[in-house]
Design an enzyme around this catalytic site. Structure first.
Site, mmCIF file in Angstrom:
data_model
loop_
_atom_site.group_PDB
_atom_site.id
_atom_site.type_symbol
_atom_site.label_atom_id
_atom_site.label_comp_id
_atom_site.label_asym_id
_atom_site.label_seq_id
_atom_site.Cartn_x
_atom_site.Cartn_y
_atom_site.Cartn_z
ATOM 1 N N HIS A 12 0.988 -1.145 0.201
ATOM 2 C CA HIS A 12 0.072 -0.043 0.096
ATOM 3 C C HIS A 12 0.996 1.152 -0.029
ATOM 4 O O HIS A 12 0.884 1.938 -0.965
ATOM 5 C CB HIS A 12 -0.879 0.049 1.285
ATOM 6 C CG HIS A 12 -1.872 -1.275 1.222
ATOM 7 N ND1 HIS A 12 -2.530 -1.807 0.200
ATOM 8 C CD2 HIS A 12 -1.820 -2.161 2.159
ATOM 9 C CE1 HIS A 12 -3.318 -2.813 0.777
ATOM 10 N NE2 HIS A 12 -2.897 -3.276 1.701
ATOM 11 N N ASP A 68 -5.124 -8.477 -2.598
ATOM 12 C CA ASP A 68 -5.556 -8.247 -1.272
ATOM 13 C C ASP A 68 -6.528 -8.898 -0.646
ATOM 14 O O ASP A 68 -6.564 -10.228 -0.261
ATOM 15 C CB ASP A 68 -5.269 -6.765 -1.103
ATOM 16 C CG ASP A 68 -5.429 -6.258 0.512
ATOM 17 O OD1 ASP A 68 -5.103 -7.260 1.416
ATOM 18 O OD2 ASP A 68 -5.161 -4.940 0.753
HETATM 19 ZN ZN ZN Z 1 -3.145 -7.074 2.981
#
Ligand code: ZN
Length: 477
Positions: A294, A345
């Protein structure tokens, strides 16, 4: 037959089908080879599943597998997955408070985790991996933290859930970089893991045992499988834990969640006086083995120093949008020479083209401009796809990302008969696939030479989907 036995029988039969014994040669009308569009490409795959040779301007020969009306591409690796969360997809869209957020979603996830058995994990992960292959990914970095039984007691086999992840990859036939997660504490104040977090928790000794057991499990699966490690985040791991993880992985890939939410940035800043990425880069030797997941909230100095470190930033734009994380500084990071790749994810949607499109559209909405990721030489689709290939290979520590001798035969084809691909060529095929084609135009996918997706459908989808439906009924019943 009890469901567990039925699954095991199925998996064993699946495993048998994954033993390659023959060389294969593909012939494609057009392919992306070493960064260039080439015609009449012959790709030979050896018995181990690696690319043995690549020839361009080559006529097809007897015995070649002809890929007519298709574009042959390298298939990227998915650099970030929590496979079990696939079963939560679409089930967390009701407001759980006045201000629904990542943190309230996390509480829902912890409650969900407390229902999941190893059998459930196997069935859910197998479906997620089938869908990843259908989307065009040939391999996955599984960020695996569901280690223990409810309440935190170890299973008799400490690598029980790792074994189920490996079994799921064998069933689907996807390449694996397995990342056992170190999760030491519930927050930066050192509070112990509580509630759903107890299933993730390990102290140093337990984690060392787990890593050793995971290494043994991986030694018995496909030769392209790799062991990495994942210190969960600066919230969940202290500096001693980071050091331990680096030691235990013995040179393999290292992944960490970082700066995903502003709340996390504030917490690290308050506890250490430094921002999360700044703290990591100043305290740990981060290099090209690292994948920082991220990295949404970076200041200018962090953009520059992270790019210079050689680490990959792992983006999951669909999940980041779903969780309201914010928008990664992709253009600044690219301009600083940084490398990024793509993952799924939370697996709320498993769609490679959508991940890449969402990344570009976030940048456009923020900058009120178009064709943001493109550069002077290459289109948006091309730059995004190249990033997914190179970033995935680096983050997974996998010889892949390019159709080249010595790499694993991780390959996909796009279906040129699809209306949206008509009248375009070269980088235009990638633009049409990513930005315009409804549904999937991925027609074939090979993972380390195993041809798992044919005519747009995974060869085991029916059986895997049936097992998933039974599991979902138990989990949500
Ligand atoms: Zn993650």
């Amino acid at each position: 037959m009890p469901r567990g036995i039925r699954l095991c029988t199925y998996i064993l039969s699946g495993r048998a089908r994954h033993i390659r014994s023959m060389t294969t040669t593909l012939h494609a009308d057009c392919a992306l080879v070493a960064g260039q569009w080439q015609r009449d490409v012959r790709v030979s795959i050896d018995a181990a599943g690696r690319i043995a040779s690549v020839h361009t301007d080559a006529l097809p020969q007897a015995g070649d597998q002809r890929l007519s009306d298709r574009v042959l591409l390298p298939a990227p690796g998915n650099l970030h997955s929590h496979a079990f969360q696939r079963a939560m997809a679409g089930r967390t869209e009701r407001r759980s408070g006045a201000n629904d957020s990542f943190w309230t979603w996390r509480e829902q996830m912890y409650r969900f985790v407390d229902r999941m058995t190893p059998d459930h994990l196997l069935a859910v992960a197998a479906l997620a991996y089938v869908e990843m292959l259908e989307a065009g990914y040939a391999a996955v970095a599984e960020f695996h933290y569901l280690h223990h039984a409810v309440g935190g007691a170890a299973y008799a086999n400490i690598a029980e859930t790792t074994s189920r992840i490996v079994a799921a990859t064998e069933t689907a036939g996807i390449g694996l970089t397995h990342l056992p997660v170190l999760y030491q504490r519930g927050g930066l104040d050192g509070r112990p893991p509580a509630g759903g977090q107890q299933r993730f928790a390990c102290d140093a000794d337990r984690f060392a045992t787990l890593m050793s057991a995971a290494r043994d499990v991986l030694a018995r699966t496909r030769p392209d499988a790799r062991l990495g490690v994942a210190p969960h985040s600066l919230r969940a791991v202290d500096s001693g834990g980071l050091k331990l993880a680096i030691e235990l992985v013995q040179g393999g890939p290292i992944h960490i969640h970082i700066a995903e939410q502003t709340g996390e940035v504030d917490e690290v800043l308050a506890a250490t006086g430094l921002r999360p990425v700044q703290w990591l880069l100043e305290h740990v030797p981060v290099d090209d083995r690292w994948c920082l997941l991220h990295a949404t909230h970076l200041d200018d100095a962090e953009v520059a120093s992270l790019a210079a470190s050689g680490a990959t930033v792992g983006l999951a734009p669909v999940t980041e949008a779903n969780l309201g994380d914010g928008i990664f500084r992709a253009v600044d990071f690219r301009d600083a020479g940084g490398r990024f790749g793509i993952g799924t994810d939370s697996n709320v949607r498993i769609d490679l083209a959508e991940e890449l499109r969402t990344l570009e559209y976030g940048q456009r909405l923020q900058r009120r401009s178009r064709a943001v990721i493109a550069d002077d030489d290459y289109s948006n689709g091309r730059v995004l796809f190249d990033a997914a290939c190179a970033g995935g290979a680096a983050a997974l520590g996998r010889a892949s990302g390019e159709i080249a001798p010595g790499n694993w035969a991780d390959l996909l084809t796009l279906d040129r008969t699809r209306l949206d691909l008509a009248g375009v060529t070269g980088d235009g095929w990638l633009d049409a696939w990513i930005f315009s084609a409804p549904g999937r135009v991925v027609r074939d996918v090979w993972s380390a030479g195993h041809h798992r997706v044919r005519d747009g459908r995974h060869v085991e989808r029916e059986a895997v989907e049936a097992a998933y439906r039974r599991t979902l009924a138990e989990l949500t019943g």
